[in-house]
Design an enzyme around this catalytic site. Structure first.
Site, PDB file in Angstrom:
ATOM      1  N   THR A 120     -26.097 -14.519  23.037  1.00  0.00           N
ATOM      2  CA  THR A 120     -27.030 -14.046  24.065  1.00  0.00           C
ATOM      3  C   THR A 120     -28.358 -13.602  23.473  1.00  0.00           C
ATOM      4  OG1 THR A 120     -27.383 -12.233  25.617  1.00  0.00           O
ATOM      5  CG2 THR A 120     -25.876 -11.793  23.839  1.00  0.00           C
ATOM      6  N   TYR A 144     -23.230  -4.606  25.383  1.00  0.00           N
ATOM      7  CA  TYR A 144     -23.002  -6.049  25.578  1.00  0.00           C
ATOM      8  C   TYR A 144     -23.622  -6.834  24.420  1.00  0.00           C
ATOM      9  CZ  TYR A 144     -23.793 -10.770  27.238  1.00  0.00           C
ATOM     10  OH  TYR A 144     -23.848 -12.138  27.317  1.00  0.00           O
TER      11      TYR A 144
END
Ligand code: UDP
Length: 331
Positions: A120, A144
């Site tokens: 990501t 995250y």
């Protein structure tokens, strides 16, 4: 056999995983979906078999890899909401980091040493520059992003120690839907910008808001790099092909190199759909950096990948077609 070999797609019943499964089938491989269906959808598994299982279950992972003679794994099974990761980090470290260790253990036990990992743009935190090169990863700003970066580091160690090859694809903001409108974004609760705005038009989200208007950006709202999910599918195929050629792997940004503000997205949604978006403004969301825009040049040079469907019009029209089908308008 009739295909070029099996690819195991962990998280194949999710939004991005299902688009990758379709791309895998179209590239001539057999997509074997491995998903625990906690957030994935059985109806999204349309291009190959479904095995219901947990990535932490290394014995099951090894069994499936042997059963289908899997050539490489695409790993997209993860918890992926930034705000939730701030409120409940344990979930992210267990599902993402510990879960991946189980998957890797199963892969190694079955002799499968090729992995495409769903990483990501959140590995860059507040990078403070734009566009962001791959070398800037590390100073993450939410659990995250940290969970994904930890996995990237684990994969680098596996590469050095075991000759385990892996390509980490750092997606920026995945969006859009397959042109057939049979798969698309479908989460409960939905947290992402474009689906929430479209669902607000259709009457399925009552509290759509722009989070933060005081960022240090041209219009005060946060800037992201939006990439069509079909482009992500194409990049996964390029990555698998590279691993199958014996490449040891690395990390690549998947983005367009162009930033878009939240306000620009909302304006584009208005003009593409011809609908008004009910709108209020709220505080910044915890964990959100101001600007994340990819430098896509390394992926272009080494993966041969370039985004082709990621103009805002294509993104919004394809997402709109999907959402009108998935969430019929409430009067
Ligand atoms: N965002 C927003 N309203 C929403 C959902 C998201 O203003 O209902 C903003 C969010 O704060 C971020 C951007 O839109 O700046 C993109 O958020 P999203 O959750 O879609 O993706 P992320 O960048 O977190 O992966």
């Amino acid at each position: 056999m009739g295909h070029k070999g099996a690819i195991l797609i962990a998280g194949g019943a999710g939004y991005i995983g299902a688009h990758c499964s379709k791309a895998v089938a179209e590239a001539g491989f057999l997509p074997v979906c491995y998903d625990d269906l906690t957030t994935g959808h059985r109806s999204f598994v349309q291009w190959g078999p479904l095995v219901v299982g947990d990535i932490a279950d290394s014995i099951k992972v090894a069994t499936v890899i042997r059963q289908y003679d899997v050539q490489a794994v695409m790993h997209l099974a993860a918890s992926s909401a930034v705000g939730e990761s701030v409120a409940d980090p344990q979930k992210y470290y267990l599902n993402n980091v510990a879960g991946t260790l189980g998957l890797l253990q199963g892969m190694r036990a079955a002799g499968c040493n090729r992995l495409v990992f769903s990483s990501t743009g959140a590995v860059y935190g507040n990078a403070g520059r734009e566009p962001i090169p791959e070398s800037a990863a590390g100073p993450t700003v939410n659990p995250y992003g940290r969970s994904k970066y930890m996995i990237e580091q684990i994969l680098a160690d596996y590469r050095a120690a075991y000759g385990f090859s892996s390509i980490c694809l750092r997606y920026f903001n995945a969006c859009g839907a397959d042109a057939s409108a049979v798969i698309g974004e479908l989460r409960n609760p939905e947290t992402h910008l474009i689906p929430r705005a479209l669902m607000a038009i259709l009457g399925h989200v009552a509290d759509f808001a722009i989070f933060g208007t005081d960022y240090d950006t041209p219009d005060g709202t946060a800037v992201r790099d939006y990439i069509h999910v079909d482009d992500l599918g194409a990049a996964h195929i390029a990555a698998v092909e590279l691993l199958l050629q014996g490449n040891p792997g690395g990390a690549f940004n998947l983005g367009t190199g162009t930033g878009c503000s939240v306000r620009e997205i909302v304006d584009a949604i208005r003009s593409e759909t011809g609908e008004s978006v009910p709108l209020v403004y709220r505080e910044r969301r915890a964990g959100d950096p101001a600007i994340l825009v990819a430098d896509p040049s390394q992926a272009e040079r080494q993966l041969g990948f370039k985004a082709r469907r990621s103009d805002l019009g294509t993104i919004i029209r394809s997402a709109w077609a999907w959402h009108q089908k998935a969430h019929p308008r409430i009067a």
